[in-house]
Design an enzyme around this catalytic site. Structure first.
Site, PDB file in Angstrom:
ATOM      1  CG  HIS A  15      -1.780  -1.130   1.464  1.00 31.04           C
ATOM      2  ND1 HIS A  15      -2.940  -1.368   0.745  1.00 31.04           N
ATOM      3  CD2 HIS A  15      -1.682  -2.145   2.350  1.00 31.04           C
ATOM      4  CE1 HIS A  15      -3.524  -2.470   1.183  1.00 31.04           C
ATOM      5  NE2 HIS A  15      -2.783  -2.974   2.163  1.00 31.04           N
TER       6      HIS A  15
HETATM    7  O1  RIB Z   1      -5.024  -0.251   4.838  1.00 26.90           O
HETATM    8  C1  RIB Z   1      -3.651  -0.170   4.595  1.00 26.90           C
HETATM    9  C2  RIB Z   1      -3.026   0.895   5.438  1.00 26.90           C
HETATM   10  O2  RIB Z   1      -3.217   0.590   6.810  1.00 26.90           O
HETATM   11  C3  RIB Z   1      -1.496   0.996   5.262  1.00 26.90           C
HETATM   12  O3  RIB Z   1      -1.094   2.314   5.493  1.00 26.90           O
HETATM   13  C4  RIB Z   1      -0.982   0.101   6.332  1.00 26.90           C
HETATM   14  O4  RIB Z   1       0.335   0.466   6.754  1.00 26.90           O
HETATM   15  C5  RIB Z   1      -1.960   0.364   7.437  1.00 26.90           C
HETATM   16  O5  RIB Z   1      -1.552   1.539   8.116  1.00 26.90           O
END
Ligand code: RIB
Ligand code: CA
Length: 312
Positions: A242
């Site tokens: 992500h």
């Molecule tokens: O949903 C994904 C996000 O939530 C990313 O930033 C991961 O590190 C968590 O913080």
């Protein structure tokens, strides 16, 4: 070329770590500092993990600040299931020796932005938006100093990953997200719709591990650990990477595609708390407050990560 000044607000976090390394490895960016926030794991761990990550990249000079230890209104929800109890699952990075900066991250954000010129600094939140929202509430004049906020969070056609309707960063502090999405600042959003197209795989992890440096080996271990834990689609190989999408967008925006939309954050009903309501088809007259990304060239994204992490 003058490097683009950025601030990373983060809850390391396995994917946060790779995003931080990508930024530190890229001369196009000047990381003014890192503000830690409670999210994936509690604040004492996220701030320590941020320092561990900087030291492994040989950047003990990086200013790391501790911010908010809980969301603005709701109790803290963490995500050890995805990131491990330490927040950096799959690794055992050395305890940091670099100091945590004195003072609260929100105060540092306000002071740094108030000392900046108009539209000078890009904010890169890759965790819950608590620090950013608190800074805006504390000193609204900082808004004119922000060039853009590029955030990882939300989802629309991809749904949610912590509830059926909500992505973790927004769900964790939906009221903070409401403040940010209504701030009027130029917003670019990396939702699950794009990050779920950027999945690790055995081959992609092997390419990172083959870098052979401490950062490369650690990054591969983090990717493997996260991939095992975030089994969103059990038939899919690997987990979505992500947070580095935010940094990759600043480096190579051509890797991404999306649309300017109206985005609202639900803070009313518990069932859809933290849902990002994205008017993708323009069926309302809501102001288009955000560029929402839904396309990525995943092969070039992972190639960028390998190329840059090899420089650390
Ligand atoms: O949903 C994904 C996000 O939530 C990313 O930033 C991961 O590190 C968590 O913080
Ligand atoms: Ca994160």
């Amino acid at each position: 070329m003058t490097p683009r000044p950025i601030i990373i607000d983060t809850d390391p976090g396995t994917d946060d770590a790779i995003a931080i390394w990508l930024a530190l490895a890229s001369p196009e960016l000047e990381v003014l500092g890192i503000s830690a926030v409670a999210g994936n794991v509690p604040l004492p761990l996220t701030e320590r993990n941020a320092r561990k990550v900087c030291e492994l990249a040989k950047r003990p000079d990086m200013a790391v600040f501790a911010g908010c230890s809980r969301p603005m209104l709701r109790p803290l929800v963490t995500a050890e299931a995805f990131h491990g109890g330490s927040g950096l699952g799959g690794t055992d990075l050395p305890e940091p020796t670099m100091p945590l900066q004195p003072g609260h991250a929100v105060d540092w954000l306000v002071d740094t932005l108030m000392a900046a010129g108009d539209g000078e600094i890009t904010l890169c939140p890759i965790g819950p938006l608590t620090n950013i929202a608190m800074a805006i509430v504390k000193e609204p004049r900082i808004l004119s100093r922000i060039r853009e906020i590029v955030l990882m969070g939300g989802g629309f056609f991809a749904g949610g990953n912590i509830t059926p309707a909500a992505e973790f960063n927004i769900y964790c502090d939906p009221h903070a997200a409401h403040v940010v999405f209504n701030s009027g600042v130029r917003l670019t959003m990396m939702p699950l719709d794009v990050t779920h197209q950027a999945r690790t795989s055995r081959e992609r992890i092997a390419a990172v591990r083959a870098i052979g440096t401490p950062v490369g080996v650690a990054a591969a271990a983090l990717m493997a650990s996260h991939g095992k834990r975030e089994a969103q689609d059990r038939d899919k190989d690997g987990g979505p990477l992500h947070d580095p999408c935010v940094i990759a967008y600043l480096l190579q925006p051509e890797l991404f595609g999306g649309r300017h939309c109206n985005v609202r954050v639900n803070t009313a009903s518990e069932a859809t708390m933290g849902m990002t309501v994205v008017d993708w088809w323009g069926v309302t007259d809501g102001s288009k407050n955000c560029t929402v990304m839904n396309r990525i060239d995943a092969d070039r994204y992972f190639a960028l990560i390998v190329d840059r992490l090899a420089r650390l």
